[in-house]
Scaffold this motif. Structure first.
Motif, mmCIF file in Angstrom:
data_model
loop_
_atom_site.group_PDB
_atom_site.id
_atom_site.type_symbol
_atom_site.label_atom_id
_atom_site.label_comp_id
_atom_site.label_asym_id
_atom_site.label_seq_id
_atom_site.Cartn_x
_atom_site.Cartn_y
_atom_site.Cartn_z
ATOM 1 N N LYS A 58 1.416 -1.373 -0.371
ATOM 2 C CA LYS A 58 0.401 0.149 0.232
ATOM 3 C C LYS A 58 1.015 0.670 -0.118
ATOM 4 O O LYS A 58 2.217 1.598 0.654
ATOM 5 N N THR A 59 0.313 2.118 -0.273
ATOM 6 C CA THR A 59 1.659 3.517 -1.009
ATOM 7 C C THR A 59 0.997 4.745 -0.350
ATOM 8 O O THR A 59 1.019 5.990 -1.221
ATOM 9 N N LEU A 60 -0.204 4.741 0.164
ATOM 10 C CA LEU A 60 -0.536 5.833 -0.127
ATOM 11 C C LEU A 60 0.070 6.904 1.531
ATOM 12 O O LEU A 60 0.774 5.787 1.998
ATOM 13 N N HIS A 61 0.003 8.377 1.976
ATOM 14 C CA HIS A 61 0.554 8.587 2.605
ATOM 15 C C HIS A 61 0.481 8.236 3.530
ATOM 16 O O HIS A 61 -0.609 7.610 4.367
ATOM 17 N N TRP A 62 1.567 8.390 4.707
ATOM 18 C CA TRP A 62 1.397 8.049 5.591
ATOM 19 C C TRP A 62 0.335 8.901 6.575
ATOM 20 O O TRP A 62 0.034 9.854 7.143
ATOM 21 N N ALA A 63 -0.428 7.563 7.987
ATOM 22 C CA ALA A 63 -1.886 9.043 7.950
ATOM 23 C C ALA A 63 -1.252 9.694 8.973
ATOM 24 O O ALA A 63 -1.656 10.626 9.260
ATOM 25 N N ASP A 64 -0.161 9.282 10.224
ATOM 26 C CA ASP A 64 0.152 9.766 10.784
ATOM 27 C C ASP A 64 2.346 10.453 10.412
ATOM 28 O O ASP A 64 2.731 9.149 10.554
ATOM 29 N N PRO A 65 2.521 11.113 9.447
ATOM 30 C CA PRO A 65 4.118 11.135 9.141
ATOM 31 C C PRO A 65 4.988 11.756 10.388
ATOM 32 O O PRO A 65 5.955 11.420 10.097
ATOM 33 N N THR A 66 3.950 11.509 11.373
ATOM 34 C CA THR A 66 4.938 12.723 12.702
ATOM 35 C C THR A 66 5.354 11.378 13.155
ATOM 36 O O THR A 66 6.868 11.322 13.765
ATOM 37 N N ARG A 67 5.320 10.389 13.135
ATOM 38 C CA ARG A 67 5.398 8.960 14.054
ATOM 39 C C ARG A 67 6.921 8.479 13.081
ATOM 40 O O ARG A 67 7.090 8.879 12.409
ATOM 41 N N LYS A 68 7.634 7.398 13.651
ATOM 42 C CA LYS A 68 8.766 6.042 12.987
ATOM 43 C C LYS A 68 7.665 5.512 12.467
ATOM 44 O O LYS A 68 7.393 4.472 12.531
ATOM 45 N N ASN A 69 7.375 5.474 11.154
ATOM 46 C CA ASN A 69 6.985 4.593 9.991
ATOM 47 C C ASN A 69 7.617 3.190 9.618
ATOM 48 O O ASN A 69 9.360 4.256 9.476
ATOM 49 N N TYR A 70 7.579 2.271 9.367
ATOM 50 C CA TYR A 70 8.666 1.850 8.577
ATOM 51 C C TYR A 70 7.688 1.032 7.656
ATOM 52 O O TYR A 70 6.506 0.397 7.013
ATOM 53 N N PHE A 71 8.764 0.832 6.179
ATOM 54 C CA PHE A 71 8.362 0.645 5.039
ATOM 55 C C PHE A 71 7.564 -1.266 5.254
ATOM 56 O O PHE A 71 6.456 -1.065 4.548
ATOM 57 N N SER A 72 8.080 -1.945 6.301
ATOM 58 C CA SER A 72 7.256 -3.035 6.558
ATOM 59 C C SER A 72 5.562 -3.020 7.028
ATOM 60 O O SER A 72 5.244 -3.697 6.356
ATOM 61 N N SER A 73 5.510 -2.083 7.582
ATOM 62 C CA SER A 73 4.169 -1.545 7.731
ATOM 63 C C SER A 73 3.449 -1.743 6.646
ATOM 64 O O SER A 73 1.816 -1.248 6.913
ATOM 65 N N ARG A 74 3.632 -0.746 5.178
ATOM 66 C CA ARG A 74 2.987 -0.959 4.318
ATOM 67 C C ARG A 74 2.505 -2.577 3.443
ATOM 68 O O ARG A 74 1.494 -2.740 2.287
ATOM 69 N N MET A 75 3.304 -3.598 3.987
ATOM 70 C CA MET A 75 3.040 -4.877 2.906
ATOM 71 C C MET A 75 1.988 -5.872 4.125
ATOM 72 O O MET A 75 1.911 -5.340 5.592
ATOM 73 N N PHE A 76 1.431 -6.786 3.199
ATOM 74 C CA PHE A 76 0.788 -7.649 3.540
ATOM 75 C C PHE A 76 0.618 -8.740 1.971
ATOM 76 O O PHE A 76 1.128 -8.557 1.477
ATOM 77 N N TYR A 77 0.001 -9.682 2.960
ATOM 78 C CA TYR A 77 0.684 -11.118 2.405
ATOM 79 C C TYR A 77 -1.046 -12.171 2.397
ATOM 80 O O TYR A 77 -2.017 -12.202 3.714
#
Length: 201
Positions: A58-77
């Motif tokens: 999923k490549t949407l902008h982060w809902a909360d860009p102020t926190r530390k976001n990880y690329f793995s959080s965009r992945m779904f299986y």
């Protein structure tokens, strides 16, 4: 919402595919391997069995860009078994046990792993026209509380070179994660969406 996909059959038993959906700007890749093939004769096999794993981004902008976001959080299986049987030239049924893993959930109370059982059917009405129905039931304890089960009804029209598929559904998404695990539409409340596919070999 649009999804474009390309599937390629490497052998009679192995297919690979990629796709991109505008819904949540999702990219996906998968392969499909046929383990068993329905047949009669010396070796009688009553079903066709396939395994389909999918990885989605999923490549949407982060809902909360102020926190530390990880690329793995965009992945779904997603992992699916497709257990199908053709009962006659015009009637087919399929069971689809499905496991979906989300690396991150919107709420802490939401599960990361969703388990659902799908059932689908196809009935040919004429040589070029068929009726299709598909329903996914999410197992209690393995579903998002706010989600609803997906129910879709469609018609296939074969024109020779193309197949036109017309759908009525309560699901807005076109990837397994969105239409199985994160669906919120309800037929009883009028949340009915119309969509169509155009497939060409």
């Amino acid at each position: 919402t649009i999804r474009m996909g390309l599937d390629y059959g490497i052998t009679r038993y192995l297919m690979v595919g990629i796709g991109r959906s505008t819904f949540e700007k999702t990219y996906e890749a998968f392969f499909k391997i046929k383990i068993l093939r329905q047949s009669s004769g010396k070796i009688n096999m009553p079903i066709t069995l396939s395994y389909v794993p999918t990885i989605a981004l999923k490549t949407l902008h982060w809902a909360d860009p102020t926190r530390k976001n990880y690329f793995s959080s965009r992945m779904f299986y997603t992992h699916q078994l497709l257990i199908g049987r053709k009962f006659s030239a015009g009637t087919s049924l399929q069971l689809m046990p499905t496991f979906i893993h989300r690396n991150i959930s919107a709420l802490k109370s939401d599960p990361n792993n969703i388990i659902a059982i799908g059932i689908g059917g196809r009935q040919k009405l004429t040589k070029r026209l068929s009726l299709n129905v598909e329903y996914y039931y999410q197992l209690p304890g393995h579903k998002i509380d706010s989600s609803t089960n997906s129910l879709s009804i469609g018609i296939d029209i074969e024109t020779g070179g193309h197949v036109f598929q017309l759908h009525f559904t309560n699901s807005a998404g076109m990837t397994e994660r969105t239409f199985i695990a994160e669906n919120t539409g309800k037929w009883g409340k009028g949340d009915i969406l119309f969509g169509f596919n155009i497939s060409r070999v």
